[in-house]
Structures are given as C-alpha cells and as structure tokens.
Enzyme design. Sequence first.
Site, PDB file in Angstrom:
ATOM      1  N   ALA A 120       0.840  -1.210   0.000  1.00 20.71           N
ATOM      2  CA  ALA A 120       0.000   0.000   0.000  1.00 20.71           C
ATOM      3  C   ALA A 120       0.870   1.254   0.000  1.00 20.71           C
ATOM      4  O   ALA A 120       0.657   2.180  -0.795  1.00 20.71           O
ATOM      5  CB  ALA A 120      -0.929  -0.002   1.211  1.00 20.71           C
TER       6      ALA A 120
ATOM      7  N   ASP B 168       4.017   1.549  -0.864  1.00 18.48           N
ATOM      8  CA  ASP B 168       4.794   1.634  -2.110  1.00 18.48           C
ATOM      9  C   ASP B 168       3.919   2.177  -3.238  1.00 18.48           C
ATOM     10  O   ASP B 168       4.339   3.042  -4.014  1.00 18.48           O
ATOM     11  CB  ASP B 168       5.278   0.239  -2.548  1.00 18.48           C
ATOM     12  CG  ASP B 168       6.019  -0.495  -1.446  1.00 18.48           C
ATOM     13  OD1 ASP B 168       6.605   0.177  -0.578  1.00 18.48           O
ATOM     14  OD2 ASP B 168       6.004  -1.751  -1.461  1.00 18.48           O
TER      15      ASP B 168
HETATM   16  N1  LIG Z   1      -7.781  -0.092   4.260  1.00 21.49           N
HETATM   17  C1  LIG Z   1      -7.490   0.902   3.404  1.00 21.49           C
HETATM   18  N2  LIG Z   1      -8.481   1.538   2.734  1.00 21.49           N
HETATM   19  C2  LIG Z   1      -8.215   2.534   1.852  1.00 21.49           C
HETATM   20  N3  LIG Z   1      -6.967   2.980   1.580  1.00 21.49           N
HETATM   21  C3  LIG Z   1      -5.938   2.390   2.221  1.00 21.49           C
HETATM   22  C4  LIG Z   1      -6.139   1.325   3.164  1.00 21.49           C
HETATM   23  N4  LIG Z   1      -4.939   0.952   3.638  1.00 21.49           N
HETATM   24  C5  LIG Z   1      -4.037   1.729   3.017  1.00 21.49           C
HETATM   25  N5  LIG Z   1      -4.623   2.597   2.158  1.00 21.49           N
HETATM   26  C6  LIG Z   1      -3.971   3.590   1.309  1.00 21.49           C
HETATM   27  O1  LIG Z   1      -2.597   3.259   1.155  1.00 21.49           O
HETATM   28  C7  LIG Z   1      -1.767   4.261   1.755  1.00 21.49           C
HETATM   29  C8  LIG Z   1      -0.599   3.596   2.438  1.00 21.49           C
HETATM   30  O2  LIG Z   1      -1.062   2.720   3.432  1.00 21.49           O
HETATM   31  P1  LIG Z   1      -0.354   2.576   4.843  1.00 21.49           P
HETATM   32  O3  LIG Z   1      -0.984   1.404   5.511  1.00 21.49           O
HETATM   33  O4  LIG Z   1      -0.410   3.870   5.559  1.00 21.49           O
HETATM   34  O5  LIG Z   1       1.166   2.312   4.425  1.00 21.49           O
HETATM   35  P2  LIG Z   1       2.147   1.064   4.611  1.00 21.49           P
HETATM   36  O6  LIG Z   1       1.730   0.036   3.610  1.00 21.49           O
HETATM   37  O7  LIG Z   1       3.486   1.627   4.282  1.00 21.49           O
HETATM   38  O8  LIG Z   1       2.014   0.633   6.047  1.00 21.49           O
HETATM   39  C9  LIG Z   1      -2.674   5.060   2.693  1.00 21.49           C
HETATM   40  O9  LIG Z   1      -2.225   6.383   2.853  1.00 21.49           O
HETATM   41  C10 LIG Z   1      -3.992   4.977   1.944  1.00 21.49           C
HETATM   42  O10 LIG Z   1      -4.013   5.940   0.924  1.00 21.49           O
HETATM   43  O1  LIG Z   2       3.553  -2.765   2.276  1.00 22.57           O
HETATM   44  P1  LIG Z   2       4.576  -1.675   2.064  1.00 22.57           P
HETATM   45  O2  LIG Z   2       5.069  -1.095   3.346  1.00 22.57           O
HETATM   46  O3  LIG Z   2       4.144  -0.645   1.080  1.00 22.57           O
HETATM   47  O4  LIG Z   2       5.892  -2.357   1.391  1.00 22.57           O
HETATM   48  C1  LIG Z   2       6.250  -3.707   1.615  1.00 22.57           C
HETATM   49  C2  LIG Z   2       7.551  -3.770   2.376  1.00 22.57           C
HETATM   50  O5  LIG Z   2       7.355  -3.139   3.614  1.00 22.57           O
HETATM   51  C3  LIG Z   2       7.969  -5.205   2.597  1.00 22.57           C
HETATM   52  O6  LIG Z   2       9.237  -5.262   3.235  1.00 22.57           O
HETATM   53  C4  LIG Z   2       8.082  -5.960   1.288  1.00 22.57           C
HETATM   54  O7  LIG Z   2       8.415  -7.287   1.560  1.00 22.57           O
HETATM   55  C5  LIG Z   2       6.778  -5.856   0.535  1.00 22.57           C
HETATM   56  O8  LIG Z   2       6.862  -6.521  -0.690  1.00 22.57           O
HETATM   57  C6  LIG Z   2       6.390  -4.422   0.302  1.00 22.57           C
HETATM   58  O9  LIG Z   2       7.342  -3.763  -0.505  1.00 22.57           O
END
Ligand SMILES: Nc1ncnc2c1ncn2[C@@H]1O[C@H](COP(=O)(O)OP(=O)(O)O)[C@@H](O)[C@H]1O
Ligand SMILES: O=P([O-])([O-])O[C@@H]1[C@@H](O)[C@H](O)[C@@H](O)[C@H](O)[C@@H]1O
Length: 324
Positions: A269, A271
Amino acid sequence: MPLAAEPVEALEEGGNQQQLLLATKGGPALEGLVVGSYCHDVLIRGGRVVGETLGGAAAFVSNVLDAASPREEEEQEAAPFVVVSKVGRDFAYASAPAPARRPPLLCASPTTSFHAQFSEAAASAHAPDRELRRVRACDPIYPADLPDRRFAYGLAVGVAGEVLPETLERMIRLCRAVLVDAQALIRAFDADGAVCHVSLEDTPYARLLPRVAFLKASSEEAPYVGVETARRRCCVIVTEGRDGCRLFWDGGEARVAPFPAVQVDPTGAGDSFLAGFAAGLLWGLPATDAALLGNFFGAAAVSQVGVPTFHPKMLQTCDYIVKS
Ligand SMILES: Nc1ncnc2c1ncn2[C@@H]1O[C@H](COP(=O)(O)OP(=O)(O)O)[C@@H](O)[C@H]1O
Ligand SMILES: O=P([O-])([O-])O[C@@H]1[C@@H](O)[C@H](O)[C@@H](O)[C@H](O)[C@@H]1O
C-alpha cells in the site's frame, strides 16, 4: 543543484520542484530512476502460509508508474523509468510483468525474502497489522550500480537496507528531484530478522534530507522520522492506512482523504501510494492532488493480494483525478 523541498503553496504556484518534476506536462515524458530490490514475500496468517508473492517496493512502484505515468501515445507499452534492483539466482518472479520489463541485476547471494505475519485482530487504521521478518538478504545496491546519466526524478524505495547512504547521495546527484520512502532509511533487523526501526536522525541519511524533495513514512515509521524536524528540510508525507494521508511542510500541513477499499492484503500500500503520488506530480498536479492519486493507488493495492492488476475501469478514476 538537487532540490530542497518547497512548501505546498509554493508547489501550487509552480515552485522549483514542480517546474522540474512537471516539465513533462504536454512535453516529452521524463525518465525516472527507481532504486530498491524486488523480493520474495511469504504471507502468514494464523501460523499458516496463505500466499507467496513477488514483493519489494520496486515491484509495486513499477506497476503503478507503468499504469499511471504520462507518456507519449506511441509509448503505451512502458513508462520511461529504469529500475536498479538486485536478486539472487533463486528469484522466482523473473517473468512477472515488473521484473520482466525491468530486469534486476543477478547476484551470488539469495533474493531478499520477507515473512509477513498478519494479526487476526482487527487492527485500527494506524496500528501495525503485520510483523515483518527478513529471512534472506541480497546484496546492497552500490553507487556504481546506478546508470551514469541524469534523470528527471528518482525514487529511493529499499526494503531491506539495500539503498546505502552513498547510493542515495548518488541518486540525489543524478536526479533533479528525489522522493524517498522512509522504510529505505530507518529499517533495522534484529538477530531473528524482525524489522525494527532506528531514529532517522541517528543515521547517515539524515544529512541528505535537505536535498530530498519528498519523504514518505507510514504512521508506524513517523515517530522515527521525527516529522517536526524533517518537515523543515523537505516535504513529509505520513500515510495513515484507511484514513488517507497528511502532508507536512515548513509552515503548514494538509490532510488528504482516502478512497474506500475492502482490504484483503495490506502489502504494497505504501509503495503504491508513493508511486501514485510521483505519477501525480509528473502529471502536473499540486502535491495535495498528487497525494489523492497516491491514496487511490494505495487503496487499489490493499484490495488485491500481491502486486495488483489495474482494470481499465479503475484507471478511468485515475484519469478523472489527473484531468479534473
Ligand atoms: N484499508 C485501506 N483503505 C483505503 N486505503 C488504504 C487502506 N490501507 C491503506 N490505504 C492507502 O494506502 C496508503 C498507504 O497505506 P499505509 O498502511 O499507511 O502504508 P504502509 O503500507 O506503508 O504501512 C494510505 O495512505 C492509503 O491511501
Ligand atoms: O507494504 P509496504 O510497506 O508498502 O511495502 C512492503 C515492504 O514493507 C515489505 O518489506 C516488502 O516485503 C513488501 O513486498 C512491500 O514492498
């Protein structure tokens, strides 16, 4: 000279970065440089392996840039960017679309591999819903691995510490604007490979921040980034899962609303968000609208397992955001 961050107002008025990143609008597409390794992801729920997928931010980022970057009509096949990624001979996804289009460098060490353990409990929007463990690590990406030419923009998207400080510095020299995922800078691994975080200020990357255009961190990473300090050096974007994201710059901040999604796999998400954001800037959107495109692709990523496929109807929404 590499860029310092401009406040969002400045970006909206056509500040430095916007002119540089967005010179593409209506003109020839600009080439980008994506640095970070593809990896193997094993998804585990309730002690059982529920999926094995291509991972690595580079894979998710390539997927979104290919779907969403502006480019010439006759170049519909692939957006103009280079990926510098390293894998071992065990790499299982060489024929998947992203690595097939932009093949990784082959190393003697094995492909980086992560085990993602998902909790059964319903996580809050900001609470971590997975524990990551790096079980194998490929070689780092060295400055000499980068092509020796200039790029319009760069994305530093390491997942396992592979983007060395000197590699980020070289990216900054080669690219007019660099966007960085904090996970490339602040991840550390305990003896068991479990991902933990160190304070960005205590890393050699900290001195490079004034030369970075945008730094993206998840809510979990934000305390280690030190948003209050970092926002004085570059524009910081904190993603907040299903709550969307916030942008912080020196003197202001903005919240950008999410898109609804039924989450089946949160991997990628962040990325996909960062790549959508970069694509938005390339289309000429102000940073807050580019973040809306980021939210769109983040929501799309959580709706599918692994690197998502974008259907034409979904891309119509993307078009709508870009053109309205
Ligand atoms: N359950 C969800 N519903 C809608 N959008 C989401 C959801 N989870 C993530 N996103 C979108 O993806 C972005 C990155 O998700 P996040 O969980 O904050 O990052 P990461 O994958 O790095 O932990 C959020 O800012 C949002 O735009
Ligand atoms: O979910 P996210 O934080 O956007 O990014 C993820 C990384 O945190 C993780 O190490 C990798 O294995 C996944 O393929 C993906 O790149």
